[in-house]
Design an enzyme around this catalytic site. Structure first.
Site, PDB file in Angstrom:
ATOM      1  N   GLU A  39       0.813  -1.221   0.000  1.00 20.42           N
ATOM      2  CA  GLU A  39       0.000   0.000   0.000  1.00 20.42           C
ATOM      3  C   GLU A  39       0.841   1.263   0.000  1.00 20.42           C
ATOM      4  O   GLU A  39       0.455   2.286  -0.594  1.00 20.42           O
ATOM      5  CB  GLU A  39      -0.945   0.016   1.203  1.00 20.42           C
ATOM      6  CG  GLU A  39      -2.113  -0.952   1.095  1.00 20.42           C
ATOM      7  CD  GLU A  39      -1.748  -2.386   1.385  1.00 20.42           C
ATOM      8  OE1 GLU A  39      -0.611  -2.624   1.849  1.00 20.42           O
ATOM      9  OE2 GLU A  39      -2.576  -3.278   1.158  1.00 20.42           O
TER      10      GLU A  39
ATOM     11  N   HIS B 161     -11.227  -5.252   8.959  1.00 14.73           N
ATOM     12  CA  HIS B 161     -12.063  -5.026   7.776  1.00 14.73           C
ATOM     13  C   HIS B 161     -13.296  -4.179   8.103  1.00 14.73           C
ATOM     14  O   HIS B 161     -14.183  -4.064   7.265  1.00 14.73           O
ATOM     15  CB  HIS B 161     -12.525  -6.358   7.188  1.00 14.73           C
ATOM     16  CG  HIS B 161     -11.446  -7.158   6.528  1.00 14.73           C
ATOM     17  ND1 HIS B 161     -10.454  -7.800   7.231  1.00 14.73           N
ATOM     18  CD2 HIS B 161     -11.185  -7.418   5.216  1.00 14.73           C
ATOM     19  CE1 HIS B 161      -9.646  -8.439   6.389  1.00 14.73           C
ATOM     20  NE2 HIS B 161     -10.069  -8.216   5.157  1.00 14.73           N
TER      21      HIS B 161
END
Ligand SMILES: Cc1ncc(C[n+]2csc(CCOP(=O)(O)OP(=O)(O)O)c2C)c(N)n1
Ligand SMILES: Cc1ncc(C[n+]2csc(CCOP(=O)(O)OP(=O)(O)O)c2C)c(N)n1
Ligand SMILES: [Mg+2]
Ligand SMILES: [Mg+2]
Lengths: 362, 324, 324, 362
Positions: C61, C130
């Site tokens: 990322e 999540h």
């Protein structure tokens, strides 16, 4: 030792047993008793039993998202089997076979995948960290455990896991560099299963293989057939010994994720049946079964009934937690600090008051 | 024998005391070993305790924090240094995803007794990324404690508490006042409670809450006002915040000014305003007010004097609020 | 021909429209190419625009965001996807230290027209990391805009605005309602102003400010109350916040409830309370109040139902506040 | 090309000119005219002039913290000289010689180190990014610029810089991996000056050298004598050509930071005079001067007077900005977004009102 002589820029993948269960490289064959072999087999089978039951439970809505290990059992079990009880294992999230070897109870594994934090509470004596979801972040914890062991003079080794996708993360790099600089007793075990969700190996790295990455840190890197449990065990044992005596090592286990990434994934979107079929022929369990039969260690019937009884055990384990209650309200609050902060206490009480009111209201 | 020391010496002394008392404490980071830290907060420690307990690392903050997680799991109490708060962000994932979560993730089985120290704040005429105050980012993360001392006495006592805490603590040191003044401090180890603010000065007309280097500026501002009786609170722990002390004060004064160096919007000041509204709404006689850094990047040195609220601005704001 | 689409389709359509109109727009991230995104937000785009404009990256990322900085410097308008907001933290350093700072650092010479998209929020029975909502972390960083849509229409219009914005935008998508409902939305590109809230429903007794997936829950709660006239504001942009719309409403209603999914302390709700105090203090008839997630880690699925404020809790809180 | 044949696991450091200014490896010598050589020399001298003036200004309190480049001029100038005007350079913070080649005006450089953002505003046409303080983060920007160039079909190369300390950061790893996977036109130029503040090379990595790190990404890695401007230029030119035609390359320039880390640093705390003296003998400028004299390209007098006139120019450049005003208040607010947000506008106005009130009050 072959591990520190292996040149990942030139040497081929180490294999002991070929796809037909023949020992093609007896020199590398690990020193294993028949009992060892049966344990390896049984654990691989157990992993597969858990996977197949988990998948069907998931389809029935009795389990949440689940990440299958199909095809990677040799890599997981073979590597885990190289560890002593006092050695540490630090997983990513797809190491079921290793978890079983390290002693994570099956019902706890199910509890985890069913969405309950208690699944990751399995006793200090099991030297296994919980699943780490943020890719590659766990490798640094493994190195920290190794630093602690080394500075204290412990004899323990730390085996840390990642997929090949994880090797692209900065944390992978920093972990291996720290391990090499502090010469820690770490083994980095990379399951190269060729995909990171939909992203293929070729999009993950341009290096010849993953093992080569060890060179940049000044540590040995070795590439083994990850679907050959003997090769994995041999390399892992050497790596563990090397880590205990000398320093860190990287192992790349060449394998394949035969199922979807998780139950939410549709692999037909990004890979061909052809590719999957190719790897099915290399299936680590089939391969070991061929060996077992050739060596007269087990009959087909015995394998079948073992599988059935394992499936029964696994189903029982699942059932033992299926109806455990949902997470209690206090549990949500109680494990952030040794003691509840005033804020947490207040929020808990407010919520309890709401629930009480609501239940009165009904 | 008096032990008159400044804040950075207090940090060093806290580390030394605890390392002497507890062999599990280790100190590491960039330049903390041989060099003794770029601010000298770890000066002499490697000589005293050896290279296994005080050591330099490769240049990688994520690994500094990430390996500390592992060392804490395996029996140590790491106190790691991030050279400047501006360089903590490579470690942000480790902090938010793991440091803050191990205890909860394992339902209490594995806690992480570790401290992450970092000098923070502006006013030292430094390069970019060397002046920021982002305590609010860490305070918003469940599972972390965030501590900021403003005096040598507090620095030492709070750091020792942080080290002894079974849970992780982010310990931010106001570098602008690292050497600003000395205090006589006990030479031996002592602790101060994390989560407790300190009333520096009692007053009736207005409550001023602040922390870190701004404490000195607020004191200066208040000393310039004769006609307003201000109560000064040094927050000391940003999270979990000592709401009780703040609320009690506001119930008395009816007015509150929060002074911090960090950017205004979504800063820690907002939380204090919210708390006061929730707990002391009916006592409020004037709008709870923030005087803070701008919502801008901290300017390079030739502009930095504008950024940090000056004692004059604080004074004016106190007057304005008192007259509301 | 009606174009009835849900939020995730609206995102896909916005990308498709803008890629068609502007060859500088590129889309990349993990699994966004061949696979079309794990939520299918980029479905079909690689087929349409080729591998140079829509592509998968290695799993990193920080580099996804860091290379986008470079691509933006060199003439492109990258729209990068972070697969889940929980995985944005490895990129936190790039975001805070560079994405937010290039324009100021170069005194306007180099701006970064880029968008970082990420699904966020809980309620989908997912694994750890999540489900979090950490918009406040980004809103506190000077130099960033933070946008959160709550409907297909807004998602499309705001995402197109974000792509056209000469400055970086963090675009957070409420995944809990990705497919919750459809709306008829113009097929062609259109924009909606960043920095403007929307009054969803006018009312006189209380203002309820919310955003993202909570908008639906607030509507549901309000629909269950007959005796209180609530004004609902969908904030849409977290930063820079549309203070005017909020303040005008509170001046009318005298009461405000902020509902968000993120942890309470130091969350975006606190900023709204602070703003209301600063701008509408004399209109307040009750304490500005927050109803939010707990100051805890988002529980795994078997506990998650407790975390997100339910319509019932919202309803009760509105009643309580209205009766204050 | 020698660059893709170099094996960092075996080959020695490439050197063209030895410490006495003798060309010891004519095969590797770059194709340079006398004019080129004089430009290289003059730029190295100019860098040193800036360093020495900056240090004395800093001591007088007329400049803030400053990072000296002493001893690294050949690495900086030689690498920068390999670039075309349309090629990009992406610095860390210690690349003065390269900045001069790329055209960052000296007064702007001073403005930067004097703490004014306008120092980093130097025109779009100068394809140089501003200084990046967070170590190694800039490498990813360089790769993004390279991706843009490649996807658009531009012919430009991107030369990115880092110290050897920076190679320990995750961002280094991710940048090189992206570059190799996307096959971008990037050169990663690592100035291995043996220290990261006080941390020595041996504590930074256990690899044989920094160049070896390229292998893990599947890109060429080459090690050159960083104090030999000819070797640096030769390797950089090859690397730039390779990047333009084939893909990314890593260069390690073996050099030494002869001064303190910055003006705040006291290097005697962590290294011996002995070590510094050893490297003084390898000084890149002295070495080139010996060559110039041997080749009758310049006399000692000419060198001396060139240095003096450079110092004069540099001092003039400093003076031209010394008394430029401090940062204006509006400037602090105006460059965050294309337009001021209401919050920024309000904060600016509030502050202006305070200042107005304060000036009235005085
Ligand atoms: C930091 C981070 N980014 C993204 C994800 C989402 N994600 C989960 S698994 C996965 C792929 C992992 O690939 P690999 O490391 O090869 O392991 P495998 O799934 O093949 O076992 C991704 C992208 C994540 N969990 N963490
Ligand atoms: C992320 C980050 N961590 C720490 C620092 C503080 N710091 C500035 S320079 C430096 C050492 C850099 O070493 P190296 O990369 O070898 O470059 P050199 O200074 O030798 O040129 C450090 C630790 C920083 N700027 N950024
Ligand atoms: Mg994989
Ligand atoms: Mg260096």
């Amino acid at each position: 030792m072959f591990i520190d002589k292996f040149n990942p820029l030139e040497d081929d993948m180490i294999q002991v047993m070929d796809e037909n269960g023949n020992i093609v490289n007896p020199d590398f064959c690990p020193d294993v008793s028949d009992e060892d072999i049966l344990t390896l087999y049984k654990t691989m089978r157990k992993a597969r039993a858990i996977d197949s039951i988990a998948l069907s439970l998931q389809r029935q809505g009795r389990l949440l998202t689940y990440a299958s290990n199909l095809g990677q059992e040799a890599a997981q079990v073979g590597s885990g089997y190289a560890l002593k009880k006092s050695d540490w294992a630090v997983p990513a999230f797809r190491e079921l076979g290793m978890w079983l070897i390290k002693g994570w109870p099956v019902e706890k594994i199910f509890q985890y995948w069913y969405g309950n934090e208690w699944g990751s509470h399995f006793g200090e004596e099991i030297r296994l960290l919980p699943i780490a979801v943020p890719i590659a972040s766990q490798l640094q914890h493994a190195v920290g455990i190794g630093m602690a062991a080394r500075f204290r003079g412990d004899d323990d080794v730390v085996m840390a896991y990642s997929g090949e996708g994880g090797t692209s993360q900065g944390d992978f790099h920093e972990a291996l560099n720290f391990a090499a600089v502090f010469n820690t007793p770490n083994v980095f075990f990379i399951q190269n299963n060729h995909y990171a969700i939909s992203v293929p190996l070729s999009r993950q790295t341009a290096s010849r293989n993953i093992a080569t990455k060890a060179l940049g840190y000044g540590m040995p890197g070795v590439l083994v057939d990850g679907n050959d449990v003997f090769a994995v065990l041999a390399a892992s044992r050497e790596a563990v010994q090397y880590a205990r005596e000398s320093g860190p090592v990287l192992i790349e286990a060449f394998t394949f994720r035969m199922g979807p990434h998780t139950t939410s994934d549709d692999p037909t979107k990004y890979r061909s049946d052809e590719e999957v079929r190719l790897w099915q022929r290399k299936d680590p369990i089939m391969r070991l079964e061929k060996y077992l039969m050739k060596e007269n260690l087990m009959t087909e019937d015995a394998m079948k009934s073992m599988t059935e009884s394992l499936e029964q055990d696994v189903m029982d384990a699942y059932k033992s937690i299926e109806h455990t209650s949902d997470t209690g309200i206090e549990e949500i609050f109680s494990y952030h600090f040794e003691n509840l902060t005033p804020q947490l206490k207040e929020q808990l009480e407010d919520y309890q008051a709401f629930l009480k009111g609501a239940s009165h209201a009904e | 024998m008096p032990n008159k020391i400044n804040i950075v010496q207090a940090v060093q002394q806290a580390l030394q005391n605890e390392m002497t008392l507890d062999p599990a404490v280790v100190v590491y980071g960039e330049d903390v070993g041989v060099n003794g830290g770029v601010f000298r907060a770890t000066a002499g420690l490697q000589k005293m305790f050896g290279e296994k307990r005080v050591f330099d690392t490769p240049l990688a903050e994520s690994a500094i924090v990430g390996t500390a997680v592992g060392m804490a799991v395996n029996g140590f109490k790491p106190v790691v240094e991030i050279q400047f708060m501006g360089f903590i962000y490579p470690a942000f994932n480790q902090i938010l995803s793991h440091v803050a979560r191990f205890r909860n993730r394992t339902r209490g089985q594995r806690s992480l007794p570790m401290v992450i120290r970092a000098p923070y704040g502006g006013g030292i005429r430094a390069l970019e990324h060397h002046s920021e105050s982002t305590e609010a980012l860490f305070a918003h993360i469940p599972g972390l404690k965030v501590v900021i001392p403003s005096t040598p006495y507090d620095a030492k006592g709070l750091l020792i508490s942080a080290i002894r805490d079974p849970d992780p603590v982010i310990f931010l040191e106001p570098k602008r006042i690292y050497r600003a003044f000395k205090q006589d401090v006990p030479e031996d180890a002592y602790t101060l409670p994390i989560g407790k603010a300190r009333v520096l000065q009692e007053g009736d007309d207005i409550t001023v809450v602040t922390w870190g280097a701004m404490v000195s500026d607020v004191r200066k501002a208040v000393s310039q006002i004769e006609d307003v009786s201000a109560e000064i609170i040094d927050l000391r722990t940003i999270s979990p915040m000592d709401r009780e002390t703040i609320v009690q004060s506001v119930e008395k004064t009816g007015r509150i000014l929060i002074v911090h160096e960090a950017a205004k919007s979504f800063g820690a000041g907002a939380e204090i305003v919210a708390v006061v509204n929730e707990k002391a709404f009916l006592s409020l006689e004037a709008p709870p007010t923030r005087l803070t850094g701008f919502d801008t990047i901290f300017p390079l040195p030739r502009g930095e004097k504008h950024y940090i609220p000056s004692p004059e601005r604080i004074r004016d704001k106190i007057r304005e609020l008192a007259a509301y």
